[in-house]
Design a protein around this motif. Structure first.
Motif, PDB file in Angstrom:
ATOM      1  N   LYS A 143       0.988  -1.199  -0.123  1.00  0.00           N
ATOM      2  CA  LYS A 143      -0.490  -0.009   0.004  1.00  0.00           C
ATOM      3  C   LYS A 143       0.900   1.820  -0.282  1.00  0.00           C
ATOM      4  CE  LYS A 143      -4.665  -1.795   1.590  1.00  0.00           C
ATOM      5  NZ  LYS A 143      -3.679  -2.870   2.528  1.00  0.00           N
ATOM      6  N   LEU A 144       0.644   2.438  -0.176  1.00  0.00           N
ATOM      7  CA  LEU A 144       1.270   3.697  -0.544  1.00  0.00           C
ATOM      8  C   LEU A 144       1.530   3.796   0.657  1.00  0.00           C
ATOM      9  CD1 LEU A 144       1.660   6.036  -2.384  1.00  0.00           C
ATOM     10  CD2 LEU A 144      -0.118   7.541  -1.845  1.00  0.00           C
ATOM     11  N   HIS A 145       1.397   3.754   1.780  1.00  0.00           N
ATOM     12  CA  HIS A 145       1.463   4.149   2.730  1.00  0.00           C
ATOM     13  C   HIS A 145       2.573   3.348   3.823  1.00  0.00           C
ATOM     14  CE1 HIS A 145      -0.439   1.069   5.539  1.00  0.00           C
ATOM     15  NE2 HIS A 145       0.377   1.195   6.549  1.00  0.00           N
ATOM     16  N   ARG A 146       2.701   2.585   3.084  1.00  0.00           N
ATOM     17  CA  ARG A 146       3.895   1.262   3.505  1.00  0.00           C
ATOM     18  C   ARG A 146       5.340   1.806   2.432  1.00  0.00           C
ATOM     19  NH1 ARG A 146       5.150  -4.797   4.738  1.00  0.00           N
ATOM     20  NH2 ARG A 146       7.263  -4.398   5.162  1.00  0.00           N
ATOM     21  N   ARG A 147       4.545   1.935   1.180  1.00  0.00           N
ATOM     22  CA  ARG A 147       6.000   2.215   0.184  1.00  0.00           C
ATOM     23  C   ARG A 147       6.500   3.850   1.142  1.00  0.00           C
ATOM     24  NH1 ARG A 147       5.721   0.057  -4.982  1.00  0.00           N
ATOM     25  NH2 ARG A 147       3.282  -1.570  -5.143  1.00  0.00           N
ATOM     26  N   MET A 148       5.571   4.912   1.415  1.00  0.00           N
ATOM     27  CA  MET A 148       5.883   5.552   1.802  1.00  0.00           C
ATOM     28  C   MET A 148       7.377   5.865   3.168  1.00  0.00           C
ATOM     29  SD  MET A 148       3.098   8.268   0.593  1.00  0.00           S
ATOM     30  CE  MET A 148       3.813   9.867   1.480  1.00  0.00           C
ATOM     31  N   ILE A 149       6.363   4.638   3.777  1.00  0.00           N
ATOM     32  CA  ILE A 149       7.425   4.589   4.873  1.00  0.00           C
ATOM     33  C   ILE A 149       8.892   4.047   4.900  1.00  0.00           C
ATOM     34  CG2 ILE A 149       7.383   3.868   7.349  1.00  0.00           C
ATOM     35  CD1 ILE A 149       4.477   3.596   7.186  1.00  0.00           C
ATOM     36  N   SER A 150       8.825   3.358   3.923  1.00  0.00           N
ATOM     37  CA  SER A 150      10.059   2.461   3.270  1.00  0.00           C
ATOM     38  C   SER A 150      11.151   2.974   2.647  1.00  0.00           C
ATOM     39  CB  SER A 150      10.030   0.987   2.604  1.00  0.00           C
ATOM     40  OG  SER A 150      10.830   0.692   2.188  1.00  0.00           O
ATOM     41  N   ARG A 151      10.239   4.390   1.680  1.00  0.00           N
ATOM     42  CA  ARG A 151      11.610   5.434   1.206  1.00  0.00           C
ATOM     43  C   ARG A 151      11.839   6.451   1.948  1.00  0.00           C
ATOM     44  NH1 ARG A 151      14.092   3.742  -3.181  1.00  0.00           N
ATOM     45  NH2 ARG A 151      13.253   3.417  -5.012  1.00  0.00           N
ATOM     46  N   GLY A 152      10.472   6.712   2.998  1.00  0.00           N
ATOM     47  CA  GLY A 152      10.992   7.889   4.137  1.00  0.00           C
ATOM     48  C   GLY A 152      12.490   7.551   5.224  1.00  0.00           C
ATOM     49  N   ALA A 153      12.316   6.013   5.319  1.00  0.00           N
ATOM     50  CA  ALA A 153      13.209   5.450   6.463  1.00  0.00           C
ATOM     51  C   ALA A 153      14.624   5.775   5.216  1.00  0.00           C
ATOM     52  CB  ALA A 153      12.646   4.247   6.063  1.00  0.00           C
ATOM     53  N   GLN A 154      14.810   5.472   4.278  1.00  0.00           N
ATOM     54  CA  GLN A 154      15.730   5.273   3.813  1.00  0.00           C
ATOM     55  C   GLN A 154      16.347   6.669   3.217  1.00  0.00           C
ATOM     56  OE1 GLN A 154      15.534   3.175   0.190  1.00  0.00           O
ATOM     57  NE2 GLN A 154      17.544   3.438  -0.383  1.00  0.00           N
ATOM     58  N   PHE A 155      15.129   7.429   2.893  1.00  0.00           N
ATOM     59  CA  PHE A 155      15.927   8.861   3.043  1.00  0.00           C
ATOM     60  C   PHE A 155      16.562   9.452   4.259  1.00  0.00           C
ATOM     61  CE2 PHE A 155      14.444  13.537   2.571  1.00  0.00           C
ATOM     62  CZ  PHE A 155      15.420  13.451   1.095  1.00  0.00           C
ATOM     63  N   ALA A 156      15.967   9.640   5.415  1.00  0.00           N
ATOM     64  CA  ALA A 156      16.724   9.449   6.775  1.00  0.00           C
ATOM     65  C   ALA A 156      18.013   9.457   6.484  1.00  0.00           C
ATOM     66  CB  ALA A 156      15.848   9.243   7.404  1.00  0.00           C
ATOM     67  N   GLY A 157      18.176   7.635   6.124  1.00  0.00           N
ATOM     68  CA  GLY A 157      19.237   7.187   6.230  1.00  0.00           C
ATOM     69  C   GLY A 157      20.427   7.539   5.549  1.00  0.00           C
ATOM     70  N   LEU A 158      19.810   8.072   5.135  1.00  0.00           N
ATOM     71  CA  LEU A 158      20.376   8.664   3.703  1.00  0.00           C
ATOM     72  C   LEU A 158      21.377  10.652   3.895  1.00  0.00           C
ATOM     73  CD1 LEU A 158      19.167   7.924  -0.390  1.00  0.00           C
ATOM     74  CD2 LEU A 158      21.687   7.592   0.741  1.00  0.00           C
ATOM     75  N   LEU A 159      20.161  10.654   4.805  1.00  0.00           N
ATOM     76  CA  LEU A 159      20.599  12.065   5.421  1.00  0.00           C
ATOM     77  C   LEU A 159      21.757  12.113   6.298  1.00  0.00           C
ATOM     78  CD1 LEU A 159      16.997  14.563   5.534  1.00  0.00           C
ATOM     79  CD2 LEU A 159      19.045  14.573   3.996  1.00  0.00           C
ATOM     80  N   VAL A 160      21.420  11.252   7.499  1.00  0.00           N
ATOM     81  CA  VAL A 160      22.307  10.746   8.706  1.00  0.00           C
ATOM     82  C   VAL A 160      23.952  10.593   8.204  1.00  0.00           C
ATOM     83  CG1 VAL A 160      22.170  10.114  10.037  1.00  0.00           C
ATOM     84  CG2 VAL A 160      20.354  10.523  10.045  1.00  0.00           C
ATOM     85  N   LEU A 161      23.428   9.178   7.077  1.00  0.00           N
ATOM     86  CA  LEU A 161      24.636   8.158   6.902  1.00  0.00           C
ATOM     87  C   LEU A 161      24.785   7.656   5.279  1.00  0.00           C
ATOM     88  CD1 LEU A 161      24.943   5.249   9.458  1.00  0.00           C
ATOM     89  CD2 LEU A 161      26.422   7.029   9.218  1.00  0.00           C
ATOM     90  N   PRO A 162      24.824   9.163   4.675  1.00  0.00           N
ATOM     91  CA  PRO A 162      25.548   9.261   3.362  1.00  0.00           C
ATOM     92  C   PRO A 162      26.469   8.039   2.676  1.00  0.00           C
ATOM     93  CG  PRO A 162      25.877  11.607   3.483  1.00  0.00           C
ATOM     94  CD  PRO A 162      25.009  10.399   5.320  1.00  0.00           C
ATOM     95  N   GLU A 163      27.586   8.148   3.111  1.00  0.00           N
ATOM     96  CA  GLU A 163      28.590   7.791   2.323  1.00  0.00           C
ATOM     97  C   GLU A 163      27.958   5.427   2.967  1.00  0.00           C
ATOM     98  OE1 GLU A 163      28.212   9.055   5.664  1.00  0.00           O
ATOM     99  OE2 GLU A 163      30.007   8.375   6.837  1.00  0.00           O
ATOM    100  N   VAL A 164      27.379   5.790   3.801  1.00  0.00           N
ATOM    101  CA  VAL A 164      26.881   4.012   4.391  1.00  0.00           C
ATOM    102  C   VAL A 164      25.765   3.726   3.150  1.00  0.00           C
ATOM    103  CG1 VAL A 164      26.318   2.624   6.238  1.00  0.00           C
ATOM    104  CG2 VAL A 164      27.878   4.558   6.117  1.00  0.00           C
ATOM    105  N   LEU A 165      24.709   4.357   3.324  1.00  0.00           N
ATOM    106  CA  LEU A 165      23.963   3.909   2.810  1.00  0.00           C
ATOM    107  C   LEU A 165      23.792   3.437   1.419  1.00  0.00           C
ATOM    108  CD1 LEU A 165      22.405   4.538   5.645  1.00  0.00           C
ATOM    109  CD2 LEU A 165      20.577   3.935   4.733  1.00  0.00           C
ATOM    110  N   ALA A 166      24.509   5.156   1.091  1.00  0.00           N
ATOM    111  CA  ALA A 166      24.172   5.058  -0.423  1.00  0.00           C
ATOM    112  C   ALA A 166      24.796   4.214  -1.417  1.00  0.00           C
ATOM    113  CB  ALA A 166      24.915   6.667  -1.443  1.00  0.00           C
ATOM    114  N   LYS A 167      25.804   3.400  -0.878  1.00  0.00           N
ATOM    115  CA  LYS A 167      26.670   2.284  -1.272  1.00  0.00           C
ATOM    116  C   LYS A 167      25.562   1.067  -1.636  1.00  0.00           C
ATOM    117  CE  LYS A 167      30.467   1.839   2.130  1.00  0.00           C
ATOM    118  NZ  LYS A 167      30.918   1.445   3.482  1.00  0.00           N
TER     119      LYS A 167
END
Ligand SMILES: Nc1nc2c(ncn2[C@@H]2O[C@H](COP(=O)(O)OP(=O)(O)OP(=O)(O)O)[C@@H](O)[C@H]2O)c(=O)[nH]1
Ligand SMILES: [Mg+2]
Length: 252
Positions: A143-167
């Protein structure tokens, strides 16, 4: 938590951990299907390790009953401990393979992808990740909300730890294989659900392959994802951020 060096004389190439909590309905099908995928691979010696956190539905007991038909199966029943990432590392601590892997035990991770992950490891990759975000991958009917949570979590991770999550394209993946030598004697602090982020943040992984797959819908059993998992994720990101800073400033 430490993963010890490969036991001397071990003939096992691949150890796949299946973390379980209340997966009695699917564990037999997962073990059967995964074995059917791995058995035909020439010269591959593998083991499957179920790490169950003393599930009330007795998943550990169901798994033990399978052991007679599947000699490659080992079962660990953890008592007094809970947590997906910790269970995975516990499994790797008793594993005998030079390649370590993990896969969900609810059939949302298609077992046939394990052959592709293995092929990448066999050609020398440090890490092979089953990826929902690689071209050709997806998340079936989320469902849309689960997609958004999953992508949101990834985006938050990219902000905090870009060098790790962008691998990788799918740093939240719970389906991957890694070379054991990269983890040996490296202190791991698994928190919550996202064990891959822990490894990307702490292990010297250089070559990475991503294999596209579609995350299936859960057929049986219930999700264990609660709001606590999201809090643990934030805590995990902050912890890795400090680890990374300490390393940069050479305090470690
Ligand atoms: N040993 C152990 N396994 C766990 C724990 N929590 C979840 N698991 C297992 O980890 C895998 C993934 O958990 P799920 O609850 O399916 O998480 P998910 O696939 O992200 O979410 P859904 O799509 O809602 O199923 C499954 O095999 C679970 O049984 C835990 O605390 N301990
Ligand atoms: Mg699941």
């Amino acid at each position: 938590m430490l993963v010890a060096p490969l036991p001397a004389g071990s003939a096992i190439d691949l150890s796949i951990v299946l973390p379980t909590f209340n997966e009695a309905q699917s564990i037999a099908a997962v073990v059967e299907q995964l074995s059917a995928v791995l058995d035909p691979i020439r010269d591959l010696k593998y083991e499957i390790i179920v790490v169950d956190d003393d599930s009330p539905d007795q998943t550990w007991h169901c798994a033990l009953q399978l052991a007679a038909s599947f000699p490659c199966l080992r079962v660990m029943r953890r008592q007094g401990e809970r947590g997906l990432s910790g269970a995975v590392v516990r499994g790797w601590q008793i594993a005998q393979g030079r390649i370590l892997g993990v896969m969900d035990a609810d059939l949302q991770h298609p077992p046939d992808i394990a052959a592709k992950l293995w092929a990448e490891m066999a050609r020398g990759m440090d890490l092979a990740v089953a990826s929902r975000h690689a071209s050709g991958g997806g998340v079936s009917n989320w469902k849309l909300h689960r997609r958004m949570i999953s992508r949101g979590a990834q985006f938050a991770g990219l902000l905090v730890l870009p060098e790790v999550l962008a691998k990788v394209k799918d740093p939240m993946s719970g389906y991957f294989m890694i070379r054991r030598s990269l983890l040996e004697q490296r202190e791991l602090h698994p928190v919550g659900y996202k064990i891959l982020i822990e490894l990307l943040g702490r292990a010297p992984v250089r070559s990475i392959a991503e294999v596209a797959y579609t995350f299936r819908e859960r057929a049986d059993g219930k999700s264990k994802v609660t709001s606590r998992i999201y809090l643990e994720y934030v805590y995990h990101l902050i912890r890795l951020r400090f680890h990374s800073l300490r390393r940069l400033l050479h305090f470690d």
